[in-house]
Design an enzyme around this catalytic site. Structure first.
Site, mmCIF file in Angstrom:
data_model
loop_
_atom_site.group_PDB
_atom_site.id
_atom_site.type_symbol
_atom_site.label_atom_id
_atom_site.label_comp_id
_atom_site.label_asym_id
_atom_site.label_seq_id
_atom_site.Cartn_x
_atom_site.Cartn_y
_atom_site.Cartn_z
ATOM 1 C CD GLU A 58 -2.501 1.790 0.326
ATOM 2 O OE1 GLU A 58 -3.369 1.070 -0.151
ATOM 3 O OE2 GLU A 58 -2.240 2.942 -0.122
ATOM 4 N N GLY A 64 -7.694 2.489 2.049
ATOM 5 C CA GLY A 64 -7.922 3.066 0.724
ATOM 6 C C GLY A 64 -8.845 4.265 0.718
ATOM 7 C CB CYS A 66 -13.610 2.596 1.350
ATOM 8 S SG CYS A 66 -14.896 2.148 2.499
ATOM 9 C CB VAL A 231 -23.680 8.771 -5.307
ATOM 10 C CG1 VAL A 231 -23.640 8.351 -3.852
ATOM 11 C CG2 VAL A 231 -24.629 7.890 -6.094
ATOM 12 C CB SER A 313 -18.509 15.354 -7.257
ATOM 13 O OG SER A 313 -19.678 16.128 -7.343
ATOM 14 C CG HIS A 488 -47.132 -3.426 14.272
ATOM 15 N ND1 HIS A 488 -47.204 -2.511 13.256
ATOM 16 C CD2 HIS A 488 -47.873 -2.932 15.309
ATOM 17 C CE1 HIS A 488 -47.960 -1.488 13.646
ATOM 18 N NE2 HIS A 488 -48.374 -1.722 14.886
HETATM 19 P P1 FAD Z 1 -9.461 2.065 -3.076
HETATM 20 O O1 FAD Z 1 -10.300 2.130 -1.861
HETATM 21 O O2 FAD Z 1 -9.341 3.296 -3.904
HETATM 22 O O3 FAD Z 1 -8.040 1.573 -2.611
HETATM 23 C C1 FAD Z 1 -6.986 1.483 -3.510
HETATM 24 C C2 FAD Z 1 -5.686 1.581 -2.728
HETATM 25 O O4 FAD Z 1 -4.609 1.272 -3.600
HETATM 26 C C3 FAD Z 1 -5.413 2.994 -2.202
HETATM 27 O O5 FAD Z 1 -5.184 2.934 -0.818
HETATM 28 C C4 FAD Z 1 -4.158 3.440 -2.955
HETATM 29 O O6 FAD Z 1 -3.296 4.228 -2.155
HETATM 30 C C5 FAD Z 1 -3.515 2.094 -3.280
HETATM 31 N N1 FAD Z 1 -2.655 2.141 -4.451
HETATM 32 C C6 FAD Z 1 -2.921 2.668 -5.671
HETATM 33 N N2 FAD Z 1 -1.877 2.487 -6.504
HETATM 34 C C7 FAD Z 1 -0.927 1.826 -5.794
HETATM 35 C C8 FAD Z 1 0.376 1.362 -6.102
HETATM 36 N N3 FAD Z 1 0.892 1.521 -7.316
HETATM 37 N N4 FAD Z 1 1.060 0.722 -5.135
HETATM 38 C C9 FAD Z 1 0.550 0.547 -3.893
HETATM 39 N N5 FAD Z 1 -0.678 0.979 -3.551
HETATM 40 C C10 FAD Z 1 -1.403 1.600 -4.484
HETATM 41 N N6 FAD Z 1 -18.663 3.211 -1.572
HETATM 42 C C11 FAD Z 1 -19.620 2.601 -0.852
HETATM 43 O O7 FAD Z 1 -19.832 1.400 -1.016
HETATM 44 N N7 FAD Z 1 -20.348 3.286 0.090
HETATM 45 C C12 FAD Z 1 -20.163 4.604 0.301
HETATM 46 O O8 FAD Z 1 -20.839 5.195 1.151
HETATM 47 C C13 FAD Z 1 -19.168 5.285 -0.457
HETATM 48 N N8 FAD Z 1 -18.938 6.598 -0.252
HETATM 49 C C14 FAD Z 1 -17.961 7.213 -0.980
HETATM 50 C C15 FAD Z 1 -17.746 8.575 -0.775
HETATM 51 C C16 FAD Z 1 -16.761 9.227 -1.487
HETATM 52 C C17 FAD Z 1 -16.521 10.702 -1.261
HETATM 53 C C18 FAD Z 1 -15.948 8.494 -2.407
HETATM 54 C C19 FAD Z 1 -14.853 9.180 -3.168
HETATM 55 C C20 FAD Z 1 -16.158 7.154 -2.621
HETATM 56 C C21 FAD Z 1 -17.172 6.499 -1.914
HETATM 57 N N9 FAD Z 1 -17.433 5.146 -2.111
HETATM 58 C C22 FAD Z 1 -18.423 4.530 -1.400
HETATM 59 C C23 FAD Z 1 -16.674 4.345 -3.094
HETATM 60 C C24 FAD Z 1 -15.600 3.515 -2.399
HETATM 61 O O9 FAD Z 1 -14.771 4.360 -1.644
HETATM 62 C C25 FAD Z 1 -14.791 2.751 -3.437
HETATM 63 O O10 FAD Z 1 -15.661 2.017 -4.265
HETATM 64 C C26 FAD Z 1 -13.826 1.791 -2.766
HETATM 65 O O11 FAD Z 1 -12.924 2.480 -1.929
HETATM 66 C C27 FAD Z 1 -13.047 1.005 -3.820
HETATM 67 O O12 FAD Z 1 -12.175 0.133 -3.174
HETATM 68 P P2 FAD Z 1 -10.836 -0.372 -3.876
HETATM 69 O O13 FAD Z 1 -10.204 -1.304 -2.896
HETATM 70 O O14 FAD Z 1 -11.124 -0.845 -5.226
HETATM 71 O O15 FAD Z 1 -9.943 0.939 -4.069
#
Ligand code: FAD
Length: 510
Positions: A58, A64, A66, A231, A313, A488
């Site tokens: 990471e 991440g 989320c 959203v 956004s 209920h």
């Molecule tokens: P991410 O959570 O983006 O994690 C990816 C990780 O990879 C990051 O920590 C990054 O630093 C790391 N990374 C990237 N490249 C590299 C690299 N080369 N080497 C090492 N590490 C790396 N979803 C919901 O279900 N409910 C919600 O209420 C919701 N609210 C949200 C509100 C906002 C404002 C935002 C922006 C998003 C929201 N989401 C929500 C969406 C949700 O955050 C994402 O769908 C989710 O985080 C995706 O998970 P992921 O593991 O795919 O990626």
């Protein structure tokens, strides 16, 4: 250094070990978001006792988007905003709480959000440690189908005698200053997504913001322009309007939340306007710039909108660039999404991809579910993702939640539908709670009575959707749902009544 000690939270994580495979892992996960860390834990769980070694790389913070910039910090702020709005309505419940004006401390709200994030981040680190996942802090890049080069954060690889190529004959696997090369049986890419910025909409992080920076504000803006009524835009509109900000949403499409059910769009637009949010739809912004410390948006009509801050956004971009996909030969789609099949396998055997970077459904729980599927398949399983019953929640006021098909979508698929609807105004529990806005809609296949989708807008919609998700996933009929006895007085009775309404048999609504 011994292996147990190596398994620190986010730290070096690199094994000095005593065998010549100390930097080789069965599974390397790139990215520690809800996709990556869940996949790493499940892979470790499935490999326990079999000598499996799982590594997670990471580059920033565990959890991440989320946990650090998405779901959790926004919901912490939603909770503060809701508490403020609730206290203002205490009189409706016959409660008096002092004679003073209700006020709030934005700094304290933001500090609370940060504490929650930090606490949960610690929880993720603890779980990874407990499952003996080696966590490395650094930026990872594929250098081949089985090798990952990591640019270590705050480390010099030269200090590590084992930072060396792990497979003979692999090209590009030389570890340089501050980098280490890891070998993997299998790789899971879970690098997530980032806010999209179009040319002409460049953010400066101070006045023109993305969702990342808006979460670090220390003062509540007097006026806020939200570009994009999806959203994320709508959730922030609710938070800031509760805090007294004059919010304007400008949306290109004909409605905010353009992919939602039409009745829900109408209800939320009205609710937004009622809380003072200006909702302008079908309007194109051509550029946005900072002028004299303010955000100035120029519309296609030539008009300008001036606000203290602007939040852009307008979507998310996949983090698939700069991670060496080309070295490994991983296929990427038009929007930069990594192409995967339902088993989360990419075009290269042994390389999987999960979460936002696959561009499927950008939700945390989908990323986690994909991570679990990938981990099982890596460990010899044959699991497949099924996207038919994915709940989607929007934490606006009122809340919105849906699963499966809307009536319109079902008709587009050529399915004849029967729709049942029940208003919260007819729910004894909702009336007792003073939260009568909204409804439940159930969409069933007219021929088979099978539930195809459920949409809810109203109190605790995001919790109520769980039962509907199970129902859609299990393909139960509207009749079976209606015959399931619900306690209920509860809000969940509204779902039972909506199921009855599919056959015109709702008892409590005309
Ligand atoms: P991410 O959570 O983006 O994690 C990816 C990780 O990879 C990051 O920590 C990054 O630093 C790391 N990374 C990237 N490249 C590299 C690299 N080369 N080497 C090492 N590490 C790396 N979803 C919901 O279900 N409910 C919600 O209420 C919701 N609210 C949200 C509100 C906002 C404002 C935002 C922006 C998003 C929201 N989401 C929500 C969406 C949700 O955050 C994402 O769908 C989710 O985080 C995706 O998970 P992921 O593991 O795919 O990626």
């Amino acid at each position: 250094m011994n292996r147990e000690n190596d398994r620190e939270n986010v730290g070096t994580g690199i094994n000095s070990g005593n065998s010549n495979s100390s930097n080789e892992f069965d599974v390397i996960v790139i990215g520690g978001g809800p996709g990556g860390y869940v996949a790493a834990i499940r892979a470790a769980q499935l490999g326990a006792g079999a000598g499996s070694r799982v590594c997670l790389v990471e580059k920033a913070d565990l959890g991440g988007t989320c946990l650090n910039r998405g779901c959790i910090p926004t919901k912490a702020l939603v909770a503060s905003a809701s508490a403020l709005e609730f206290v203002k309505r205490l009189g409706d419940f016959g409660v008096r709480a002092g004679d003073g004006e209700v006020s709030y401390d934005f700094g304290a709200m933001m500090d609370r959000k940060d504490r929650i994030v930090e606490r949960l981040r610690g929880g993720v680190a603890f779980l990874l440690k407990k499952h003996k996942v080696t966590v490395i802090k650094g930026k990872a890049r594929l250098t081949g189908a089985r090798t990952v080069e990591v640019e270590l954060e705050g480390q010099q690889a030269t200090a590590r005698p084992d930072a060396r190529p792990v497979r003979d004959g692999e090209t590009g696997a030389q570890a340089g200053e501050g980098t280490v090369v890891l070998g993997a049986g299998t790789i899971i890419i879970a690098t997530g997504s980032r806010p999209v910025i179009f040319p002409g909409f460049e953010h400066d992080g101070e006045t023109i913001l993305t969702s990342d920076e808006v979460l670090n504000l220390r003062e509540v803006p007097g006026t806020l322009l939200i570009v994009g009524g999806g959203v994320i835009g709508c959730e922030f509109a609710c938070i800031f309007s509760a805090l007294g900000t004059k919010v304007t949403i400008i949306e290109l499409m004909s409605s905010i939340l353009p992919t939602e059910d039409k009745d829900i769009q109408r209800l939320l637009s009205a609710a937004m306007r009622k809380r003072g949010v200006q909702v302008k739809t079908g309007i194109k912004i051509t550029s946005i710039a900072r002028v004299d410390g303010q955000a100035v948006a120029t519309l296609e009509s030539g008009e300008t909108v001036v606000c203290d801050k602007a939040l852009i956004s307008v979507g998310r971009a996949c983090n698939s660039d700069g991670i060496g996909l080309e070295s490994a030969g991983v296929n990427v789609g038009r929007k930069g999404e990594i192409i995967v099949d339902d088993m989360m396998a990419t075009s290269v055997p042994g390389i999987y991809a999960i979460g936002d970077v696959t561009g499927k459904t950008l939700l945390a729980h989908v990323a986690s579910a994909q991570g679990i599927v990938a981990a099982h398949n890596i460990m010899g399983g044959r699991k497949q993702m099924n996207y038919d019953a994915v709940p989607a929640c929007i934490f606006t006021a009122p809340e919105i939640a849906s699963v499966g098909l809307t009536a319109d979508k079902a008709r587009e698929h050529g399915i004849e539908v029967a729709v049942g609807r029940f208003p919260f105004a007819a729910s004894g529990k909702a009336v007792s709670m003073n939260e009568v806005e909204g409804f439940v809609k159930m969409v069933a296949d007219k021929e088979t009575d099978r539930l195809l989708g459920v949409q809810i807008v109203g109190p605790h919609a995001t919790e109520l959707i769980a039962e509907a998700t199970l129902a859609v996933r299990s393909s139960i009929t509207a009749c079976e749902f209606a015959e399931t006895i619900h306690a209920h007085p509860t809000l969940s009775e509204a779902l039972m009544e909506a199921a009855e309404a599919v056959h015109g048999l709702s008892i409590h609504s005309a």
